[in-house]
Design an enzyme around this catalytic site. Structure first.
Site: not given
Length: 217
Positions: A14, A12
Site C-alpha cells: 500500500d 511494500d
C-alpha cells in the site's frame, strides 16, 4: 541512482505498488466510531506503514484488542470490492520487467487483506511476506529479512521500495538499500538512498548477471 546487478527487489504494498487510501480511510473511520475513538485521538495516530495490530493496541484497551483487530480486518477485506484500491503509476510496467524470483511484496497487512488488494489491481506476486508471517512489524527489520531469506538473497543485495518512514527504517536496519516513494508522505520525511515520485521513475536492466535498478529523483 544506479543499484548494480544482481539485486533483489522488495516492495511494500500500500502506497508503493498500489493505493488503498480511499478504502483505508473509509474503513478505519467507521471502525473508530464503532469503538468510540475520539476524532483528535484518531487523527494523532499514524495509520500508514504499520501493522493493524499495533495501531489497534494504541487506541483500545488491551482486553478489547482481539475483538477490535478482527473487526478492522473484516471491514477492510469486505471493502476491497467497493473501490478505492488502484495501481500506482509505473507499477505494472516495472513488475512486468522483472524475472520470476527476483522480487517480493513485504506488507504490514495480513495475508488475506494483502492478497485481496493485490488481486484487485491484477498483481500476482511470487512471494508475499505479510503480518501473519512475522512477530515484529516495521520498523523492525524482521519482515524484510524474512523476504530476503525466502528468496536466498543477501541483505546487502536487496533494494527496498517504501513510501512510509517506518518501512524505510525497517529496510535500513536490515542492511538493505532503500528507495523512498513520495506517494503518501512529504519528501522531507523519507530517509532513503534516493527518493522518487513513484515507480514510474524506476527502470530495470535484466542481464545474465541479474537485475540492475535505476531510480531517478
Amino acid at each position: 541512482m544506479k543499484f548494480d546487478a544482481p539485486v533483489t527487489l522488495l516492495f511494500d504494498n500500500d502506497g508503493t505498488l498500489l493505493s488503498s487510501m480511499e478504502s483505508v480511510v473509509r474503513c478505519w473511520t467507521r471502525w473508530a466510531r464503532e469503538f468510540g475513538i475520539g476524532d483528535e485521538e484518531f487523527a494523532a495516530v499514524e495509520l500508514h506503514g504499520r501493522p493493524a495490530r499495533d495501531i489497534v493496541a494504541d487506541l483500545v484497551p488491551a482486553g478489547r484488542v482481539p475483538e477490535a483487530l478482527e473487526r478492522i480486518e473484516r471491514l477492510e477485506v469486505e471493502d476491497v470490492p467497493n473501490g478505492g484500491v488502484v495501481p500506482l503509476p509505473g507499477t505494472a510496467e516495472l513488475l512486468a520487467s522483472l524475472p520470476e524470483g527476483s522480487w517480493a511484496v513485504v506488507t504490514s497487512a495480513t495475508r488475506e487483506l494483502a492478497e485481496a488488494r493485490l488481486r484487485a489491481v491484477g498483481i500476482e506476486a511470487p512471494l508475499v511476506i505479510a503480518a501473519d508471517d512475522i512477530t515484529r512489524g516495521k520498523p523492525d527489520p524482521e519482515p524484510y529479512l524474512r523476504a530476503a531469506g525466502k528468496l536466498g538473497a543477501e541483505p546487502g543485495n536487496c533494494v527496498v521500495f517504501e513510501d512510509a518512514p517506518a518501512g524505510l527504517e525497517a529496510g535500513r536496519r536490515a542492511g538493505m538499500r532503500t528507495v523512498g516513494l513520495a506517494t503518501t508522505h512529504e519528501r522531507g520525511r523519507l530517509r532513503a538512498d534516493v527518493v522518487v515520485e513513484n515507480l514510474g521513475s524506476v527502470t530495470t536492466q535484466v542481464t545474465d548477471r541479474g537485475v540492475t535498478v535505476v531510480a531517478e529523483d
